[in-house]
Design a protein around this motif. Structure first.
Motif, short mmCIF file in Angstrom:
data_model
loop_
_atom_site.label_atom_id
_atom_site.label_comp_id
_atom_site.label_asym_id
_atom_site.label_seq_id
_atom_site.Cartn_x
_atom_site.Cartn_y
_atom_site.Cartn_z
N ILE B 25 0.82 -1.20 0.00
CA ILE B 25 0.00 0.00 0.00
C ILE B 25 0.86 1.26 0.00
CG2 ILE B 25 -1.75 1.28 1.28
CD1 ILE B 25 -2.68 -1.54 2.30
N HIS B 28 -0.69 7.84 1.68
CA HIS B 28 -1.93 8.55 1.38
C HIS B 28 -1.77 9.60 0.28
CE1 HIS B 28 -4.46 6.98 4.61
NE2 HIS B 28 -5.42 7.56 3.96
N ALA B 31 -2.31 8.19 -3.09
CA ALA B 31 -3.48 7.32 -3.29
C ALA B 31 -3.90 7.34 -4.76
CB ALA B 31 -4.63 7.81 -2.42
N HIS B 32 -4.14 6.15 -5.31
CA HIS B 32 -4.42 6.10 -6.76
C HIS B 32 -5.85 6.47 -7.08
CE1 HIS B 32 -5.45 2.13 -5.24
NE2 HIS B 32 -6.12 1.86 -6.34
N GLN B 70 -11.97 3.80 1.19
CA GLN B 70 -10.56 3.48 1.47
C GLN B 70 -9.92 2.88 0.23
OE1 GLN B 70 -12.45 1.49 4.33
NE2 GLN B 70 -11.70 -0.58 3.93
N TYR B 71 -8.81 3.45 -0.18
CA TYR B 71 -8.14 2.96 -1.38
C TYR B 71 -7.30 1.73 -1.06
CZ TYR B 71 -3.78 4.98 0.30
OH TYR B 71 -2.67 5.26 1.05
N GLU B 72 -7.06 1.49 0.21
CA GLU B 72 -6.11 0.44 0.60
C GLU B 72 -6.54 -0.96 0.15
OE1 GLU B 72 -7.18 2.85 2.55
OE2 GLU B 72 -5.60 3.66 3.81
N PRO B 94 -2.21 2.50 -9.39
CA PRO B 94 -1.22 2.88 -8.38
C PRO B 94 0.15 3.07 -9.03
CG PRO B 94 -2.35 0.86 -7.73
CD PRO B 94 -2.74 1.15 -9.13
#
Lengths: 521, 105
Positions: B25, B28, B31-32, B70-72, B94
């Motif tokens: 990951i 932040h 973040a993609h 959440q992009y995670e 990403p």
């Protein structure tokens, strides 16, 4: 050969399309160190995913680099000689099963007897292909994402690549949605869209080449940003499918046994099964969802299931047409309901899920193709160009990717040799060859099939009618029996009573219409 | 709040499936996917929530008043970008070396 540019060709994406382009370029006499292949996965293949069947023998064209790929490539799992088509409702499952000796090359005198379909796992396949590319002398770089192309007479720092695909934050919702790129200065946008592409930009550094090959796959940002496909700027959910798949480990022996597969020996790869399914599993789930979210009342998700055997694992998943998804239903729940269908649950019983994944699949057909496949100094191949074929009997994109890559490689090599890599020259070679190839001919021939495939009946009453009728025809419970025709009509009557949309869809004209559409498959 | 849904005979949590994927990951600031959650307030359909196969989007379906993204957990399929017609989703892959890595594919 002039060395003004760093490379002759830079291929973005090391999937099937990208690899085929690179190998073909090599075959046409471009030197390996003049070809660069970049991929955003690290290791290569890590970002790639498929349902899983590779049709055709396109890889044979690169035998000199790949050797005996059927046996050696770790991601090419089983040779499919056993195909099933099925209709599933919540209780019943009807399968039509075919076993073809000619498909695994062990029999058949009338049909060409050769292996022609494999279940594949892309992470392994693509890593192996990348290895072979390197062995052949091609430059391969992993873990590199390209978001900007270099355009002649344009400073790449003068715009932000992300702006080309982002929505405009300050304006409009719904149909009036605007894009950031529309508010950029016109001259700049014009240059970005029509300038000559001459390389890639990576971390602020420019690598130049004569031709850039965009082989990014189905969700291609570069195709959007550099305007090969202007429709992608609008919402394209009409023509996008979402595939959700789990790879479930069952062990080789259990798969050989459960699916009656040949275990494989030194000369012959293990055989396997491929299955595609029409689903009507979502009636109750949809009705619950409509109660909470009445906006999409009456809408059922259009889903198809697939199930393929790999060597040690099985690939089990669904494909959802995004347009048809009603509010209130999560796509992952649709998949879970598929997995819970008794016939499917029995197939994966005792298995351990080892991977979950999702991927978009463009089902553009002819009406939604990119408006151009080439620009000055660039071409687009494979899934990025939407070259996926689906007619309900078959769904295939990987062989099209390989074939389009092959055509692109040949065309680019010719254009470079002639010293002209303009859009017109590339069109005259690549696009022309593409339009003459089986890819386009198939898409054209089966254009009417889309109508059949999108028919709502296929996702509601057809699997129900077939399942329930068969259930009754095949069964004996100590009651009076009726002919199949009578049972069919009785089942139809019952189903029509049960549901309003059935009542309309299953009138005699509705059924005839579906039948008429179906003959185009 | 949980992602557990009751379907037929069993309950399932999509996050179990995501736990099987290799993630690296990114921070932040890189973040993609960036979601303009203010726009989500006006959205009538929440198609991103229903479409996302990784449950990265949580909103009114989970009883929340505001979109929680959440992009995670993202598996980089691109569905949300296709589904959003509110201009709220800014989507990209990403950075190289980040995001998911499939071991099977």
């Amino acid at each position: 050969m002039d060395e003004e540019t760093d490379f002759d060709a830079i291929v973005i994406g090391a999937g099937f399309a990208g690899a085929a382009t690179a190998f073909q370029l090599l075959k046409e006499g471009i030197e390996g160190d003049r070809i660069l292949v970049v991929d955003r996965g690290e290791p290569i293949g890590g970002k790639n995913m498929t349902g899983g069947i590779l049709w055709g023998r396109e890889l044979d064209a690169f035998k000199e680099y790949l050797g005996n790929w059927e046996m050696d490539c770790p991601g090419i799992e089983r040779c499919i000689n056993h195909k099933k088509v099925g209709f599933l409702n919540n209780e019943d499952a009807i399968f039509i099963e075919g076993r073809f000796a000619s498909w695994d090359g062990t029999g058949g005198t009338e049909e060409p007897s050769q292996r022609s379909a494999w279940s594949v796992l892309r992470a392994k396949t693509d890593a192996w292909l990348a290895e072979k590319m390197e062995e052949a002398g091609i430059f391969v770089m992993a873990g590199i994402k390209i978001d900007q192309l270099n355009i002649n007479d344009l400073d790449h720092t003068s715009y932000n690549a992300r702006d080309l695909t982002d929505p405009d934050k300050d304006s409009g919702v719904g149909k009036a949605q605007k894009w950031k790129v529309d508010s950029l200065p016109r001259e700049l946008v014009d240059k970005i869209r029509n300038g000559t592409i001459s390389g890639i930009v990576q971390d602020g550094e420019v690598m130049t080449c004569k031709v850039v090959v965009i082989a990014e796959g189905s969700n291609s940002i570069l195709t959007r940003a550099y305007h090969f496909d202007r429709m992608l700027h609008a919402q394209s959910k009409d023509d996008m499918l979402l595939g959700i798949k789990e790879v479930i480990h069952l062990g080789k022996e259990r798969i050989d046994e459960r699916f009656n597969c040949f275990p494989g020996d030194e000369e012959r790869p293990p055989s396997g099964m491929a299955m595609e399914l029409a689903l009507s599993l979502y009636r109750e789930m949809s009705q619950d969802a409509w109660e909470k979210y009445p906006n999409t009342k009456g809408q059922y998700p259009r889903c198809g299931g697939f199930f393929y055997t790999n060597e040690e694992t099985v690939s089990c998943g669904i494909i959802v047409q995004l347009k048809s998804l009603p509010e209130g239903l999560h796509t992952y729940d649709l998949y879970q309901a598929f997995k819970a269908q008794p016939a499917i649950a029995a197939l994966i019983e005792g298995g351990e899920v080892i991977e979950y994944g999702g991927h978009l699949c463009p089902e553009y057909g002819l009406h939604r193709m990119p408006h151009r496949f080439t620009r000055d100094g660039a071409v687009v191949v494979g899934d990025a160009a939407g070259l996926v074929f689906a007619n309900g009997m078959q769904i295939q994109g990987m062989n099209n990717a390989l074939h389009s890559g092959k055509l692109a490689g040949a065309a680019i090599a010719r254009c470079i040799a002639n010293g002209d890599v303009s859009a017109a020259a590339l069109d005259a070679t690549y696009t022309k060859a593409l339009k003459k190839s089986y890819i386009f001919r198939d898409l054209k021939r089966f254009k009417p099939a889309t109508k059949f495939l999108n028919h709502p009946g296929n996702f509601t009453w057809v699997p129900e009618l077939i399942g329930k009728t068969a259930n009754r025809v095949f069964r004996e419970i100590g009651e009076e029996k009726f002919s199949a025709e009578k049972v069919l009509l009785k089942t139809r009557k019952e189903l029509r009573k049960r549901n309003k949309s059935n009542k309309k869809g299953m009138n005699i004209f509705g059924i005839m219409r579906l039948g008429l559409l179906g003959r185009k498959l | 709040m949980s992602g557990t849904q009751k379907i037929g005979m069993f309950t399932y949590d999509v996050k179990n499936g995501l736990g099987l994927i290799d993630y690296n990951i990114d921070d932040h600031e890189f973040a993609h996917i960036i979601v303009d959650i203010k726009k989500c307030d006006e959205c009538s359909h929440m198609m991103c929530v229903w479409g996302c196969p990784a449950q990265c989007y949580n909103f009114r379906d989970q009883g929340l008043k505001q979109m929680k993204f959440q992009y995670e957990d993202c598996i980089e399929c691109g569905t949300c970008f296709i589904m959003c017609d509110q201009g709220a989703v800014s989507w990209n892959h990403p950075r190289g070396g980040f995001g998911i890595t499939y071991s099977q594919g």
